[in-house]
Design an enzyme around this catalytic site. Structure first.
Site, PDB file in Angstrom:
ATOM      1  N   ASP A  12       0.827  -1.208   0.000  1.00 47.01           N
ATOM      2  CA  ASP A  12       0.000   0.000   0.000  1.00 47.01           C
ATOM      3  C   ASP A  12       0.865   1.264   0.000  1.00 47.01           C
ATOM      4  O   ASP A  12       1.978   1.261   0.524  1.00 47.01           O
ATOM      5  CB  ASP A  12      -0.919  -0.025   1.235  1.00 47.01           C
ATOM      6  CG  ASP A  12      -2.078   0.936   1.096  1.00 47.01           C
ATOM      7  OD1 ASP A  12      -2.442   1.288  -0.053  1.00 47.01           O
ATOM      8  OD2 ASP A  12      -2.636   1.345   2.133  1.00 47.01           O
ATOM      9  N   ASN A  60     -10.960  -2.503  -5.275  1.00 46.02           N
ATOM     10  CA  ASN A  60     -10.215  -1.483  -6.031  1.00 46.02           C
ATOM     11  C   ASN A  60     -10.907  -1.106  -7.345  1.00 46.02           C
ATOM     12  O   ASN A  60     -10.559  -0.097  -7.965  1.00 46.02           O
ATOM     13  CB  ASN A  60      -8.771  -1.914  -6.291  1.00 46.02           C
ATOM     14  CG  ASN A  60      -7.895  -1.884  -5.053  1.00 46.02           C
ATOM     15  OD1 ASN A  60      -6.988  -2.687  -4.889  1.00 46.02           O
ATOM     16  ND2 ASN A  60      -8.158  -0.952  -4.135  1.00 46.02           N
TER      17      ASN A  60
HETATM   18  C1  IPE Z   1      -5.359  -2.702  -0.124  1.00 40.06           C
HETATM   19  O1  IPE Z   1      -5.089  -1.361  -0.250  1.00 40.06           O
HETATM   20  C2  IPE Z   1      -5.315  -3.345  -1.476  1.00 40.06           C
HETATM   21  C3  IPE Z   1      -3.998  -3.448  -2.081  1.00 40.06           C
HETATM   22  C4  IPE Z   1      -2.865  -3.099  -1.527  1.00 40.06           C
HETATM   23  C5  IPE Z   1      -3.987  -3.995  -3.399  1.00 40.06           C
HETATM   24  P1  IPE Z   1      -6.243  -0.270  -0.389  1.00 40.06           P
HETATM   25  O2  IPE Z   1      -5.560   1.020  -0.555  1.00 40.06           O
HETATM   26  O3  IPE Z   1      -7.205  -0.676  -1.442  1.00 40.06           O
HETATM   27  O4  IPE Z   1      -6.977  -0.393   1.019  1.00 40.06           O
HETATM   28  P2  IPE Z   1      -7.867   0.676   1.809  1.00 40.06           P
HETATM   29  O5  IPE Z   1      -8.842   1.250   0.824  1.00 40.06           O
HETATM   30  O6  IPE Z   1      -6.930   1.711   2.330  1.00 40.06           O
HETATM   31  O7  IPE Z   1      -8.498  -0.107   2.916  1.00 40.06           O
HETATM   32  C1  IPE Z   2      -1.625   0.227  -3.316  1.00 40.53           C
HETATM   33  O1  IPE Z   2      -1.417   1.592  -3.361  1.00 40.53           O
HETATM   34  C2  IPE Z   2      -1.812  -0.398  -4.671  1.00 40.53           C
HETATM   35  C3  IPE Z   2      -3.212  -0.685  -4.988  1.00 40.53           C
HETATM   36  C4  IPE Z   2      -4.215  -0.630  -4.152  1.00 40.53           C
HETATM   37  C5  IPE Z   2      -3.486  -1.081  -6.344  1.00 40.53           C
HETATM   38  P1  IPE Z   2      -2.617   2.613  -3.342  1.00 40.53           P
HETATM   39  O2  IPE Z   2      -2.996   2.906  -4.745  1.00 40.53           O
HETATM   40  O3  IPE Z   2      -3.731   2.155  -2.477  1.00 40.53           O
HETATM   41  O4  IPE Z   2      -1.899   3.847  -2.710  1.00 40.53           O
HETATM   42  P2  IPE Z   2      -2.502   4.865  -1.653  1.00 40.53           P
HETATM   43  O5  IPE Z   2      -2.954   4.068  -0.473  1.00 40.53           O
HETATM   44  O6  IPE Z   2      -3.621   5.580  -2.325  1.00 40.53           O
HETATM   45  O7  IPE Z   2      -1.342   5.744  -1.336  1.00 40.53           O
HETATM   46 MG    MG Z   3      -4.156   2.401  -0.485  1.00 34.89          MG
END
Ligand code: IPE
Ligand code: IPE
Ligand code: MG
Length: 235
Positions: A12, A60
């Site tokens: 993340d 996502n």
């Molecule tokens: C979890 O991260 C999913 C991945 C790392 C692929 P998210 O960014 O989607 O999670 P939330 O929305 O902060 O819970």
């Molecule tokens: C994790 O990074 C990757 C995916 C969820 C695909 P994020 O895209 O959630 O990054 P933040 O949390 O918005 O910084």
């Molecule tokens: Mg995230």
């Protein structure tokens, strides 16, 4: 050193990493993919047998079409070309998640990478893509229900027996790492995480390098795992 057999990473913080640098969120995902490739090789070198990574959750899909499309295109690109190093190293790549509603070209890329690496024996990289932990349990429960309908006797069914109803039959997770500072699981591998050790770090995934990964391994070595019993270390 006591090595975790199965390590999982909730990758993340890509978006925030990019935004902080004045870049597009998709640039953060590109950087994250590079880090994943390096970490997978490193983890297997360190003796980890299975590395599971959360690449894209079922939730996502709530993001903009632009972001989802760029992520899917990046995944295809990596599976098609960039994973050659991973293949050469002997790592088997498997994907966990639902097929629906992934694009046809993404499904094709998944098939290709799984097919190409299926004989590899050095270690396993399990990529969770269009993955949800509750969904995995539901999908497994449906498969089990079908077996029961077909006469399976579940009188002595144990929790270990459910692993073969999950997307892949992998060992339980020993260590889970979440980068990016959030203290939650976001629907990641709920069944497999029941006794894992948790490691949370504020480091954003694109900055999570080998030495950051090693910090998590050192922490793991010093944890006192009891599995509901009495400590061997402190008794
Ligand atoms: C979890 O991260 C999913 C991945 C790392 C692929 P998210 O960014 O989607 O999670 P939330 O929305 O902060 O819970
Ligand atoms: C994790 O990074 C990757 C995916 C969820 C695909 P994020 O895209 O959630 O990054 P933040 O949390 O918005 O910084
Ligand atoms: Mg995230």
């Amino acid at each position: 050193m006591i090595m975790p057999k199965h390590v999982a990473i909730i990758m993340d913080g890509n978006g925030r990493w990019a935004t902080k640098k004045g870049l597009k969120r998709s640039e953060g995902h590109i950087e994250g993919a590079k880090v994943l490739e390096k970490l997978a090789m490193h983890a297997i070198d360190m003796g980890v047998e299975v590395l599971s990574v959360y690449a894209f959750s079922t939730d996502n899909f709530k993001r903009s079409k632009e972001e989802v499309d760029s992520l899917m295109n990046l995944i295809i690109k990596y599976f098609k070309t960039k994973f050659e190093k991973i293949n050469k190293k002997g790592i088997k790549v498997i994907i966990s998640g639902r097929k629906e509603p992934l694009r046809e070209d993404v499904l094709e890329a998944i098939n290709n990478i799984e097919e190409k690496t299926k004989e590899n024996k050095k270690g396993i990289l399990n990529i969770c893509l269009n993955y949800g932990g509750q969904e995995e349990i539901i999908d497994g429960a449906i498969k089990l229900a079908k077996d029961i309908q077909n006469g399976l006797d579940v009188t002595d069914f144990k929790r270990e027996d459910f692993y073969k109803y999950l997307y892949h039959e992998l060992p339980p997770i020993d260590l889970v790492i979440r980068t990016g500072g959030e203290l939650r699981l976001s629907n990641f591998m709920l069944y497999e995480l029941s006794y894992s050790e948790f490691y949370f770090t504020n480091t954003l995934f694109p900055d999570f390098d080998k030495s950051e990964f090693n910090k998590a391994l050192f922490m793991f070595e010093n944890r006192d795992r009891k599995f509901g019993g009495i400590s061997e270390k402190n008794n």
